[in-house]
Design a protein around this motif. Structure first.
Motif, PDB file in Angstrom:
ATOM      1  N   TRP A  84      -7.682 -16.662   1.495  1.00 16.43           N
ATOM      2  CA  TRP A  84      -6.724 -15.752   0.871  1.00 16.43           C
ATOM      3  C   TRP A  84      -5.927 -14.989   1.929  1.00 16.43           C
ATOM      4  O   TRP A  84      -4.706 -14.824   1.812  1.00 16.43           O
ATOM      5  CB  TRP A  84      -7.454 -14.752  -0.017  1.00 16.43           C
ATOM      6  CG  TRP A  84      -8.018 -15.326  -1.274  1.00 16.43           C
ATOM      7  CD1 TRP A  84      -7.841 -16.587  -1.765  1.00 16.43           C
ATOM      8  CD2 TRP A  84      -8.873 -14.655  -2.200  1.00 16.43           C
ATOM      9  NE1 TRP A  84      -8.530 -16.745  -2.934  1.00 16.43           N
ATOM     10  CE2 TRP A  84      -9.170 -15.579  -3.239  1.00 16.43           C
ATOM     11  CE3 TRP A  84      -9.412 -13.376  -2.253  1.00 16.43           C
ATOM     12  CZ2 TRP A  84      -9.986 -15.242  -4.313  1.00 16.43           C
ATOM     13  CZ3 TRP A  84     -10.225 -13.038  -3.326  1.00 16.43           C
ATOM     14  CH2 TRP A  84     -10.507 -13.960  -4.347  1.00 16.43           C
ATOM     15  N   ARG A 112      -2.171 -13.408   0.910  1.00 16.67           N
ATOM     16  CA  ARG A 112      -2.402 -12.844  -0.421  1.00 16.67           C
ATOM     17  C   ARG A 112      -3.066 -11.467  -0.376  1.00 16.67           C
ATOM     18  O   ARG A 112      -3.269 -10.841  -1.405  1.00 16.67           O
ATOM     19  CB  ARG A 112      -3.261 -13.806  -1.238  1.00 16.67           C
ATOM     20  CG  ARG A 112      -2.592 -15.151  -1.456  1.00 16.67           C
ATOM     21  CD  ARG A 112      -3.562 -16.235  -1.915  1.00 16.67           C
ATOM     22  NE  ARG A 112      -4.128 -15.936  -3.222  1.00 16.67           N
ATOM     23  CZ  ARG A 112      -5.050 -16.704  -3.818  1.00 16.67           C
ATOM     24  NH1 ARG A 112      -5.488 -17.783  -3.199  1.00 16.67           N
ATOM     25  NH2 ARG A 112      -5.519 -16.376  -5.002  1.00 16.67           N
ATOM     26  N   ARG A 152      -3.170  -7.529   1.190  1.00 17.13           N
ATOM     27  CA  ARG A 152      -2.436  -6.441   1.836  1.00 17.13           C
ATOM     28  C   ARG A 152      -3.387  -5.286   2.123  1.00 17.13           C
ATOM     29  O   ARG A 152      -4.292  -5.002   1.327  1.00 17.13           O
ATOM     30  CB  ARG A 152      -1.288  -5.926   0.953  1.00 17.13           C
ATOM     31  CG  ARG A 152      -0.161  -6.927   0.749  1.00 17.13           C
ATOM     32  CD  ARG A 152       0.889  -6.380  -0.213  1.00 17.13           C
ATOM     33  NE  ARG A 152       1.979  -7.311  -0.415  1.00 17.13           N
ATOM     34  CZ  ARG A 152       3.110  -7.305   0.270  1.00 17.13           C
ATOM     35  NH1 ARG A 152       3.319  -6.359   1.188  1.00 17.13           N
ATOM     36  NH2 ARG A 152       4.056  -8.198   0.032  1.00 17.13           N
ATOM     37  N   GLU A 187      -5.456  -4.648  -1.226  1.00 16.78           N
ATOM     38  CA  GLU A 187      -5.033  -5.312  -2.460  1.00 16.78           C
ATOM     39  C   GLU A 187      -5.071  -6.821  -2.284  1.00 16.78           C
ATOM     40  O   GLU A 187      -4.797  -7.333  -1.196  1.00 16.78           O
ATOM     41  CB  GLU A 187      -3.609  -4.892  -2.844  1.00 16.78           C
ATOM     42  CG  GLU A 187      -3.451  -3.414  -3.120  1.00 16.78           C
ATOM     43  CD  GLU A 187      -2.006  -3.058  -3.459  1.00 16.78           C
ATOM     44  OE1 GLU A 187      -1.113  -3.882  -3.142  1.00 16.78           O
ATOM     45  OE2 GLU A 187      -1.773  -1.982  -4.015  1.00 16.78           O
ATOM     46  N   ILE A 188      -5.401  -7.515  -3.371  1.00 15.50           N
ATOM     47  CA  ILE A 188      -5.340  -8.972  -3.410  1.00 15.50           C
ATOM     48  C   ILE A 188      -4.322  -9.340  -4.476  1.00 15.50           C
ATOM     49  O   ILE A 188      -4.523  -9.081  -5.664  1.00 15.50           O
ATOM     50  CB  ILE A 188      -6.708  -9.594  -3.734  1.00 15.50           C
ATOM     51  CG1 ILE A 188      -7.737  -9.196  -2.680  1.00 15.50           C
ATOM     52  CG2 ILE A 188      -6.596 -11.120  -3.816  1.00 15.50           C
ATOM     53  CD1 ILE A 188      -9.150  -9.645  -3.018  1.00 15.50           C
ATOM     54  N   GLU A 189      -3.198  -9.897  -4.020  1.00 15.14           N
ATOM     55  CA  GLU A 189      -2.091 -10.246  -4.914  1.00 15.14           C
ATOM     56  C   GLU A 189      -1.705  -9.062  -5.799  1.00 15.14           C
ATOM     57  O   GLU A 189      -1.493  -9.198  -7.006  1.00 15.14           O
ATOM     58  CB  GLU A 189      -2.446 -11.470  -5.766  1.00 15.14           C
ATOM     59  CG  GLU A 189      -2.609 -12.733  -4.928  1.00 15.14           C
ATOM     60  CD  GLU A 189      -2.776 -13.987  -5.765  1.00 15.14           C
ATOM     61  OE1 GLU A 189      -3.307 -13.879  -6.885  1.00 15.14           O
ATOM     62  OE2 GLU A 189      -2.390 -15.064  -5.293  1.00 15.14           O
TER      63      GLU A 189
END
Length: 251
Positions: free
Chosen positions: A27, A32, A34, A55-57
């Motif tokens: 990821w 993906r 942040r 964050e993930i996506e």
């Protein structure tokens, strides 16, 4: 892992129970993930376990509540998330269930059946799996003969298998009938195909192999192919069985 621990970003995502470490690495490399609004592509970026702003996506990557499950694994399924040979995996038993990411705790080979644990908490899994600190595993094994007392004693004292000495914590005869018998074998550490290898070294063939207990947790009457979530008491008990070293469990 304490809240103040600092490790690579991929490991932190895994420790939060969001995914496996290898999946987290993928990821991150795909852009993906942040941190504080910026895309991070380095899986080893130093990160605090309780760091905010990950964050993930676009979704908040806060730590997930620990979840643990037990499955009565049917024979014929492989213990993996994906099989390169296209064989059915244990995850087929969870079809339609919204469990999030969970991973098997240890393994049962394709021909074996019975109690298999799953969790989203790698720390808890380590406590269960550790050869020096994990709870005993109990198996009922149908074999193609009625073993002698000497053979049963050898299983406990040690059998040489492929230049390695393997031993069960205990081995006893449950019942016999005609040319077959059921044994109860308890392992305090589980090496790859250990029971099958020990019995083969004694010229005994396995007909069925069923894990019936992990520590105090019994398979009981759970139907084959069915699963249930463990209670909080069961989760804590398994990680602190008598005689085992207690390890920290992720919050």
């Amino acid at each position: 892992m304490a809240a103040g621990s600092r490790h690579g970003l991929a490991r932190i995502l895994s420790k939060r129970g969001l995914c496996s470490r290898s999946e987290a690495e993928r990821w991150i490399r795909e852009g993906r993930v942040r941190v504080q609004g910026r895309i991070v592509r380095d899986p080893e970026r130093p990160t605090w376990l309780d760091e905010a702003g990950i964050e993930i996506e676009g979704a908040d990557a806060s730590a997930q509540l620990r979840r643990c499950f037990m499955l009565n694994k049917p024979r014929g399924l492989v213990t993996t998330a994906r099989d390169e040979r296209g064989r059915d995996t244990v995850y087929r038993c969870f079809d339609g269930a919204d469990l999030g990411w969970v991973a098997p705790v240890g393994r049962l080979d394709q021909a074996s059946e019975g109690l298999l644990l799953f969790t989203n908490d790698p720390g808890w899994a380590s406590a269960i799996n550790g050869p020096q600190r994990g709870p005993d595993k109990t198996y009922h094994v149908q074999v193609d003969c009625v073993p002698s007392q000497d053979q049963l004693a050898a299983l406990s004292s040690g059998v040489e298998c492929d230049d390695a000495m393997l031993a069960a914590k205990s081995a006893s005869l449950l019942r016999s009938g005609g040319k077959t018998a059921w044994l109860e074998i308890v392992l305090d550490e589980g090496r790859n195909r250990q029971i099958r290898r020990m019995l083969a070294a004694l010229d005994i063939n396995v007909l069925r192999l069923v894990r019936v207990a992990v520590g105090s947790l019994q398979l009981g009457e759970l139907p084959k192919g069915q699963w249930r979530e463990l209670t909080g008491e069961e989760i804590e008990s398994l990680a602190s069985q008598p005689g085992n070293t207690r390890v920290p469990i992720n919050p």
